[in-house]
Design a protein around this motif. Sequence first.
Motif, PDB file in Angstrom:
ATOM      1  N   TRP A  98     -36.750   4.982  43.846  1.00  0.00           N
ATOM      2  CA  TRP A  98     -36.462   3.960  44.858  1.00  0.00           C
ATOM      3  C   TRP A  98     -35.047   3.427  44.689  1.00  0.00           C
ATOM      4  CZ3 TRP A  98     -37.504   1.710  49.293  1.00  0.00           C
ATOM      5  CH2 TRP A  98     -37.074   0.409  49.527  1.00  0.00           C
ATOM      6  N   GLN A  99     -34.633   3.181  43.461  1.00  0.00           N
ATOM      7  CA  GLN A  99     -33.286   2.680  43.215  1.00  0.00           C
ATOM      8  C   GLN A  99     -32.239   3.683  43.668  1.00  0.00           C
ATOM      9  OE1 GLN A  99     -33.116   1.647  39.038  1.00  0.00           O
ATOM     10  NE2 GLN A  99     -34.003  -0.372  39.378  1.00  0.00           N
ATOM     11  N   GLU A 100     -32.456   4.962  43.326  1.00  0.00           N
ATOM     12  CA  GLU A 100     -31.474   5.977  43.708  1.00  0.00           C
ATOM     13  C   GLU A 100     -31.475   6.213  45.212  1.00  0.00           C
ATOM     14  OE1 GLU A 100     -29.245   7.092  41.882  1.00  0.00           O
ATOM     15  OE2 GLU A 100     -29.971   6.451  39.927  1.00  0.00           O
ATOM     16  N   LEU A 101     -32.664   6.219  45.813  1.00  0.00           N
ATOM     17  CA  LEU A 101     -32.766   6.455  47.248  1.00  0.00           C
ATOM     18  C   LEU A 101     -32.076   5.354  48.032  1.00  0.00           C
ATOM     19  CD1 LEU A 101     -33.941   8.023  49.675  1.00  0.00           C
ATOM     20  CD2 LEU A 101     -36.009   6.647  49.438  1.00  0.00           C
ATOM     21  N   THR A 102     -32.408   4.098  47.722  1.00  0.00           N
ATOM     22  CA  THR A 102     -31.818   2.988  48.469  1.00  0.00           C
ATOM     23  C   THR A 102     -30.344   2.798  48.139  1.00  0.00           C
ATOM     24  OG1 THR A 102     -32.653   1.456  46.766  1.00  0.00           O
ATOM     25  CG2 THR A 102     -33.993   1.769  48.732  1.00  0.00           C
ATOM     26  N   GLY A 103     -29.959   3.170  46.917  1.00  0.00           N
ATOM     27  CA  GLY A 103     -28.527   3.124  46.587  1.00  0.00           C
ATOM     28  C   GLY A 103     -27.741   4.076  47.449  1.00  0.00           C
ATOM     29  N   GLY A 104     -28.278   5.277  47.646  1.00  0.00           N
ATOM     30  CA  GLY A 104     -27.598   6.256  48.506  1.00  0.00           C
ATOM     31  C   GLY A 104     -27.618   5.846  49.963  1.00  0.00           C
ATOM     32  N   GLY A 155     -16.652  13.568  45.208  1.00  0.00           N
ATOM     33  CA  GLY A 155     -17.638  12.584  45.656  1.00  0.00           C
ATOM     34  C   GLY A 155     -18.389  13.004  46.900  1.00  0.00           C
ATOM     35  N   GLN A 156     -18.214  14.250  47.341  1.00  0.00           N
ATOM     36  CA  GLN A 156     -18.869  14.708  48.562  1.00  0.00           C
ATOM     37  C   GLN A 156     -20.326  15.095  48.344  1.00  0.00           C
ATOM     38  OE1 GLN A 156     -15.538  17.585  49.232  1.00  0.00           O
ATOM     39  NE2 GLN A 156     -15.685  16.877  51.370  1.00  0.00           N
ATOM     40  N   VAL A 157     -20.666  15.485  47.113  1.00  0.00           N
ATOM     41  CA  VAL A 157     -22.053  15.824  46.783  1.00  0.00           C
ATOM     42  C   VAL A 157     -22.410  15.141  45.457  1.00  0.00           C
ATOM     43  CG1 VAL A 157     -23.732  17.665  46.324  1.00  0.00           C
ATOM     44  CG2 VAL A 157     -21.903  18.046  47.981  1.00  0.00           C
ATOM     45  N   PRO A 158     -22.778  13.878  45.507  1.00  0.00           N
ATOM     46  CA  PRO A 158     -23.171  13.185  44.271  1.00  0.00           C
ATOM     47  C   PRO A 158     -24.531  13.666  43.780  1.00  0.00           C
ATOM     48  CG  PRO A 158     -23.460  11.756  46.172  1.00  0.00           C
ATOM     49  CD  PRO A 158     -22.780  12.991  46.687  1.00  0.00           C
ATOM     50  N   ILE A 159     -24.694  13.674  42.461  1.00  0.00           N
ATOM     51  CA  ILE A 159     -25.965  14.053  41.850  1.00  0.00           C
ATOM     52  C   ILE A 159     -26.402  12.916  40.931  1.00  0.00           C
ATOM     53  CG2 ILE A 159     -27.178  15.714  40.386  1.00  0.00           C
ATOM     54  CD1 ILE A 159     -25.212  17.835  41.254  1.00  0.00           C
ATOM     55  N   ALA A 160     -27.601  12.417  41.151  1.00  0.00           N
ATOM     56  CA  ALA A 160     -28.158  11.338  40.320  1.00  0.00           C
ATOM     57  C   ALA A 160     -29.291  11.899  39.471  1.00  0.00           C
ATOM     58  CB  ALA A 160     -28.658  10.199  41.206  1.00  0.00           C
ATOM     59  N   TYR A 161     -29.578  11.222  38.358  1.00  0.00           N
ATOM     60  CA  TYR A 161     -30.569  11.706  37.406  1.00  0.00           C
ATOM     61  C   TYR A 161     -31.590  10.614  37.096  1.00  0.00           C
ATOM     62  CZ  TYR A 161     -27.164  15.407  36.827  1.00  0.00           C
ATOM     63  OH  TYR A 161     -26.302  16.446  37.076  1.00  0.00           O
ATOM     64  N   LEU A 162     -32.853  11.043  36.958  1.00  0.00           N
ATOM     65  CA  LEU A 162     -33.949  10.145  36.635  1.00  0.00           C
ATOM     66  C   LEU A 162     -34.411  10.442  35.213  1.00  0.00           C
ATOM     67  CD1 LEU A 162     -36.000  10.553  39.954  1.00  0.00           C
ATOM     68  CD2 LEU A 162     -34.180   8.900  39.453  1.00  0.00           C
ATOM     69  N   PRO A 163     -34.089   9.594  34.235  1.00  0.00           N
ATOM     70  CA  PRO A 163     -34.443   9.885  32.841  1.00  0.00           C
ATOM     71  C   PRO A 163     -35.942   9.803  32.592  1.00  0.00           C
ATOM     72  CG  PRO A 163     -33.494   7.683  33.044  1.00  0.00           C
ATOM     73  CD  PRO A 163     -33.344   8.335  34.381  1.00  0.00           C
ATOM     74  N   ASP A 164     -36.432  10.733  31.752  1.00  0.00           N
ATOM     75  CA  ASP A 164     -37.825  10.739  31.271  1.00  0.00           C
ATOM     76  C   ASP A 164     -38.846  10.931  32.380  1.00  0.00           C
ATOM     77  OD1 ASP A 164     -37.039  10.273  28.583  1.00  0.00           O
ATOM     78  OD2 ASP A 164     -36.835   8.135  29.010  1.00  0.00           O
ATOM     79  N   CYS A 165     -38.430  11.408  33.543  1.00  0.00           N
ATOM     80  CA  CYS A 165     -39.360  11.595  34.661  1.00  0.00           C
ATOM     81  C   CYS A 165     -39.806  13.053  34.744  1.00  0.00           C
ATOM     82  CB  CYS A 165     -38.705  11.196  35.980  1.00  0.00           C
ATOM     83  SG  CYS A 165     -38.381   9.425  36.135  1.00  0.00           S
ATOM     84  N   ASP A 166     -41.048  13.269  35.190  1.00  0.00           N
ATOM     85  CA  ASP A 166     -41.517  14.623  35.416  1.00  0.00           C
ATOM     86  C   ASP A 166     -41.129  15.075  36.823  1.00  0.00           C
ATOM     87  OD1 ASP A 166     -43.376  13.444  37.154  1.00  0.00           O
ATOM     88  OD2 ASP A 166     -44.943  13.407  35.638  1.00  0.00           O
ATOM     89  N   HIS A 167     -41.460  16.331  37.133  1.00  0.00           N
ATOM     90  CA  HIS A 167     -41.024  16.892  38.410  1.00  0.00           C
ATOM     91  C   HIS A 167     -41.640  16.155  39.600  1.00  0.00           C
ATOM     92  CE1 HIS A 167     -40.043  19.831  41.514  1.00  0.00           C
ATOM     93  NE2 HIS A 167     -41.315  19.809  41.867  1.00  0.00           N
TER      94      HIS A 167
END
Length: 511
Positions: free
Chosen positions: A501-507, A477-489
């Motif tokens: 925004w959801q992933e950023l504020t969640g972190g 859990g020291q380096v979590p990786i989140a994924y954004l489905p169907d998103c471009d770079h």
Amino acid sequence: MTAPETRQGKTRPRPVGGVAAECRVRYRRTPPLQRVTDVCLLGVRLGATIAALAAAGRGDVAGFACIAPVVNGRAWLREVRALQAAMGRAEPPPEFALPEGVSESVGLLLAAETRESITRVDLAAMPTPPAPVCLILDRDDRPPNAAWCARLEELSAAVDQHVLPGFVEMVLDPHEAEVPEQMLGTFTKWLTAQFPAEATQHTAKQALTGPVSVSPGVEESAHFLDDAHRLFGVVTTPVGPPPTRALLLLNSGSNHHIGNGRMYVKFARRLARQGWLVLRYDVGGIGDSAPHPGAPDNDVYTANAIGDLATAIAFVRGRPGIARVEVSGLCSGAYHGFKGAVAGLAMDGITVVNPLVFFWKDGMTLAYPPFQMVQAAAQYQQSAMRLDKWLKLLRGQVKLRPILEVLAHRAADRATGLVRNLRRAIGLPPAEDLGRELEEVVARGTALRFVFSVGDPGEALLRVGAGWVLPRLERSGQVPIAYLPDCDHSLSASWMHELLWQELTGGLGSQ
């Protein structure tokens, strides 16, 4: 263009040619001997159109300049609809569906009434010119705006028209965009010839603005972050008690401090409502920040970025009450933020979004093989699941050489990764050891998070470069990786911003 954020200032709607062009003016006391005598407007594409409509008939705009202006609104709407369709993006998730009557093209939201107003725009039918002198810079990949220039001359405007290269390169993805030097040079030469002025020691760069109310409970102010007045940023804060937490947002490619599709502006104001201070600043040579002495403009992966980040962090930590500093960036901003964490800058956490490289050297480009090969390998992996692709291969309709080259490069990457892992195991890590960098950041207590669009090449580069270290840090859990489905770079649609925004504020909220 839908539900704009409120701004402090005076708004005077002016219907011109069927369109209400809103002109916002912020008044500020002018320094002695610096009275403005001439106002010239410059716009690009639809911005040029809005400037022309706002200026027409006023009588107090001395000059008008534009780059690739939109002369006919109906034709422009057809163009942006075609562009959106050609990009082939996935539909937004139901919770992020656009409101009824709102359409989108590359992050630009258009309400039905806005589209209706745009359809009535025809600059060639304007009864008055936007200014007595006009500069038209047309792009060289399309026919020039000869009819509109002729109309302006009929209206007694002095018109200077040029067809120049550079527009197409200017609007590429942020990490590939190039400054249109010929267009800027022509504009500068025209402006100084039309409106000569004596040099003065007092310049606008020494003046700061704010705080300005930008939405209920939120203020923004412009600052220079260093004593040399070189590094520029915008600070967003809540009205009320001083915040204790701060977030720094770093440039994405050549995009300035508003972020892709104005994403950073939205994020900053939302976070301010939650009690955060947010600094959106430009790295030296990008946007409103001057380059370092001897450094070029528009150097996306400048070696000075870490020093600029250190300056920005010191500026924020010098604000009263700030106890925690977070950093986040997309693409090149992700790279610079991560390298700042590796260098031990005084940040408490970092969110790294879609980095495309982890070790940058002068002269390198993002067209170099590792990035290309990872991207191509992902495409071939998807194609391998489709029968029609196999049939084309069997019929000889697919060239084998590019596929074999990609497979060879990917095999070499895996072999290199294995060698790195073995060297780490025997205590002889490689010089460029991403796994070691991850461990060092975590060991300092810096909260490190990665966010990737699903299938983005940066994730594969991270896993190859970090080797066996990354799975261990993930499991702990020291380096979590989140994924954004169907998103471009580049996260170029508004609903993609919401996923980030959801992933950023969640972190941020977990710290």
